[in-house]
Motif scaffolding. Structure first.
Motif, PDB file in Angstrom:
ATOM      1  N   ALA A  84       0.824  -1.214   0.000  1.00  6.95           N
ATOM      2  CA  ALA A  84       0.000   0.000   0.000  1.00  6.95           C
ATOM      3  C   ALA A  84       0.858   1.264   0.000  1.00  6.95           C
ATOM      4  O   ALA A  84       0.588   2.224  -0.724  1.00  6.95           O
ATOM      5  N   ASN A  85       1.932   1.271   0.814  1.00  2.00           N
ATOM      6  CA  ASN A  85       2.785   2.463   0.889  1.00  2.00           C
ATOM      7  C   ASN A  85       3.600   2.666  -0.385  1.00  2.00           C
ATOM      8  O   ASN A  85       3.845   3.796  -0.802  1.00  2.00           O
ATOM      9  N   GLU A  86       4.022   1.582  -1.010  1.00  2.00           N
ATOM     10  CA  GLU A  86       4.750   1.696  -2.279  1.00  2.00           C
ATOM     11  C   GLU A  86       3.838   2.261  -3.375  1.00  2.00           C
ATOM     12  O   GLU A  86       4.240   3.133  -4.145  1.00  2.00           O
ATOM     13  N   LEU A  87       2.620   1.738  -3.418  1.00  2.00           N
ATOM     14  CA  LEU A  87       1.668   2.221  -4.426  1.00  2.00           C
ATOM     15  C   LEU A  87       1.274   3.665  -4.157  1.00  2.00           C
ATOM     16  O   LEU A  87       1.108   4.451  -5.093  1.00  2.00           O
ATOM     17  N   LYS A  88       1.145   4.025  -2.889  1.00  2.00           N
ATOM     18  CA  LYS A  88       0.817   5.418  -2.531  1.00  2.00           C
ATOM     19  C   LYS A  88       1.894   6.373  -3.033  1.00  2.00           C
ATOM     20  O   LYS A  88       1.614   7.440  -3.596  1.00  2.00           O
ATOM     21  N   ALA A  89       3.149   5.992  -2.847  1.00  2.00           N
ATOM     22  CA  ALA A  89       4.262   6.834  -3.291  1.00  2.00           C
ATOM     23  C   ALA A  89       4.294   6.953  -4.809  1.00  2.00           C
ATOM     24  O   ALA A  89       4.544   8.033  -5.355  1.00  2.00           O
ATOM     25  N   LEU A  90       4.040   5.851  -5.493  1.00  2.00           N
ATOM     26  CA  LEU A  90       4.058   5.857  -6.960  1.00  2.00           C
ATOM     27  C   LEU A  90       2.914   6.674  -7.545  1.00  2.00           C
ATOM     28  O   LEU A  90       3.069   7.336  -8.574  1.00  2.00           O
ATOM     29  N   SER A  91       1.762   6.613  -6.915  1.00  2.00           N
ATOM     30  CA  SER A  91       0.568   7.304  -7.435  1.00  2.00           C
ATOM     31  C   SER A  91       0.441   8.739  -6.926  1.00  2.00           C
ATOM     32  O   SER A  91      -0.452   9.474  -7.344  1.00  2.00           O
ATOM     33  N   ASN A  92       1.342   9.127  -6.001  1.00  2.00           N
ATOM     34  CA  ASN A  92       1.370  10.497  -5.477  1.00  2.00           C
ATOM     35  C   ASN A  92       0.032  10.931  -4.873  1.00  2.00           C
ATOM     36  O   ASN A  92      -0.496  12.002  -5.186  1.00  2.00           O
ATOM     37  N   ILE A  93      -0.518  10.079  -4.031  1.00  2.00           N
ATOM     38  CA  ILE A  93      -1.736  10.448  -3.301  1.00  2.00           C
ATOM     39  C   ILE A  93      -1.396  10.598  -1.819  1.00  2.00           C
ATOM     40  O   ILE A  93      -0.274  10.287  -1.386  1.00  2.00           O
ATOM     41  N   GLY A  94      -2.335  11.049  -1.035  1.00  6.68           N
ATOM     42  CA  GLY A  94      -2.069  11.331   0.375  1.00  6.68           C
ATOM     43  C   GLY A  94      -1.992  10.103   1.258  1.00  6.68           C
ATOM     44  O   GLY A  94      -1.082   9.974   2.078  1.00  6.68           O
ATOM     45  N   PHE A  95      -2.917   9.188   1.087  1.00  2.39           N
ATOM     46  CA  PHE A  95      -2.915   7.975   1.906  1.00  2.39           C
ATOM     47  C   PHE A  95      -3.655   6.853   1.194  1.00  2.39           C
ATOM     48  O   PHE A  95      -4.516   7.085   0.348  1.00  2.39           O
ATOM     49  N   LEU A  96      -3.285   5.647   1.544  1.00  2.00           N
ATOM     50  CA  LEU A  96      -3.894   4.447   0.994  1.00  2.00           C
ATOM     51  C   LEU A  96      -4.020   3.451   2.150  1.00  2.00           C
ATOM     52  O   LEU A  96      -3.018   2.904   2.618  1.00  2.00           O
ATOM     53  N   VAL A  97      -5.240   3.249   2.602  1.00  2.00           N
ATOM     54  CA  VAL A  97      -5.499   2.437   3.798  1.00  2.00           C
ATOM     55  C   VAL A  97      -6.344   1.230   3.425  1.00  2.00           C
ATOM     56  O   VAL A  97      -7.354   1.362   2.737  1.00  2.00           O
ATOM     57  N   VAL A  98      -5.923   0.067   3.930  1.00  2.00           N
ATOM     58  CA  VAL A  98      -6.697  -1.158   3.753  1.00  2.00           C
ATOM     59  C   VAL A  98      -7.312  -1.524   5.102  1.00  2.00           C
ATOM     60  O   VAL A  98      -6.601  -1.569   6.121  1.00  2.00           O
ATOM     61  N   LEU A  99      -8.623  -1.772   5.120  1.00  2.00           N
ATOM     62  CA  LEU A  99      -9.344  -2.111   6.350  1.00  2.00           C
ATOM     63  C   LEU A  99      -9.922  -3.518   6.241  1.00  2.00           C
ATOM     64  O   LEU A  99     -10.304  -3.953   5.146  1.00  2.00           O
ATOM     65  N   ASP A 100     -10.007  -4.186   7.395  1.00  2.00           N
ATOM     66  CA  ASP A 100     -10.723  -5.462   7.393  1.00  2.00           C
ATOM     67  C   ASP A 100     -12.195  -5.185   7.670  1.00  2.00           C
ATOM     68  O   ASP A 100     -12.614  -4.025   7.753  1.00  2.00           O
TER      69      ASP A 100
END
Length: 297
Positions: A84-100
């Motif tokens: 998630a953090n790698e994809l967030k950095a590549l896509s230049n967005i603020g946050f990417l959170v995965v929830l159960d």
């Protein structure tokens, strides 16, 4: 004949200045209206573009085999944070959170937030029912625009939620950048309008032989006075052979009372010899002429 009042010579604004200011005003008004319209369009379009980008990223994560496997196998959950953090950095967005399904974070830009409950559970509840939507709410990273996308396994059963978002400060920065470009364009348009106004007003001034409106009015008054001062009947015609001016003596010879009865009418109907002069360009002086059905010398 009705006596005309003298032309008052006041401190009137010069014609060139008046035309320049009028054109600048019209251009400025147009620029302001268009700037307001495009500013609103840029704001809405920027938000929509960002929203669509967040949807694309969140759907990509929701379909990731790594994320689906991590949600179903606790031994694989550590991979979700890294992915998630790698994809967030590549896509230049603020946050990417995965929830159960308990709305517990399995990934977050702030590592200490992993394993904790989602900040605004009320806002996330609708996503547990399989609904995908956008919201603007406050979280640990501040006010942000975020997209909720359900995660489903191969059996089409929901097993979690992806939340992709961007800080509203970043959204506003992008909107302001677009508006700055519009403002620069508006300034450029206004500058062109000022330059165009100057040359148009200069051209109009040249056509009028450098005269101001009050001078043209005075010249017209003097011409009318001169026409009425002579004892001969005078008809003034244009290049098309239409009567444009007539003095009182001519009206008297034609037994007419109003010059409006002649203005705009073909001179050939009243004085064919004058029409011939217009066509040939050869002057005719002191000769016999048929005028309004009568011979004059």
């Amino acid at each position: 004949m009705k006596k005309r009042s003298p032309i008052k010579q006041g401190r009137a604004m010069k014609l060139q200045t008046s035309i320049t200011l009028l054109i600048i005003f019209i251009v400025s008004l147009s620029v302001i209206i268009m700037n307001g319209f495009f500013s609103k369009y840029i704001t809405e379009n920027t938000k929509d573009t960002i929203s669509q980008r967040l949807y694309t990223i969140s759907r990509l994560v929701a379909q990731s085999d790594l994320v689906i496997e991590g949600l179903q196998n606790e031994k694989q959950r550590a991979n979700i944070q890294e992915y998630a953090n790698e994809l967030k950095a590549l896509s230049n967005i603020g946050f990417l959170v995965v929830l159960d399904m308990n709305l517990i974070r399995l990934s977050h830009p702030i590592p200490s937030e992993v394993g904790k409950s989602f900040y605004n559970r009320e806002d996330a509840k609708s996503s547990l029912g399989g609904k995908e939507y956008t919201s603007i709410e406050k979280g640990p990273l501040g006010l942000g625009m975020r997209v909720f996308t359900p995660i489903k396994n191969e059996q089409n059963k929901q097993i979690g939620v992806v939340v992709a978002g961007l800080s509203m400060d970043k959204v506003e920065d992008q909107i302001e950048e677009g508006q700055r470009m519009i403002l620069l364009g508006a300034i450029f348009q206004l500058l062109l309008g000022v330059i165009g106004a100057y040359f148009i007003s200069k051209y109009v001034k040249k056509i009028l032989f450098g005269m101001e409106p009050v001078e043209i009015a005075q010249l017209t008054k003097e011409r009318d006075t001169m026409l009425e001062s002579v004892k001969e009947g005078i008809l003034v015609v244009n290049q098309s052979g239409e009567i444009t001016r007539v003095n009182q003596q001519a009206l008297k010879l034609m037994a007419l009372t109003k010059e409006l009865e002649l203005i705009g009418r073909p001179v050939r109907n009243y004085m064919p010899t004058l029409q011939q002069t217009i066509q040939t360009g050869i002057a005719s002086e002191n000769g016999e002429a048929l005028f309004y059905g009568k011979k004059y010398y």
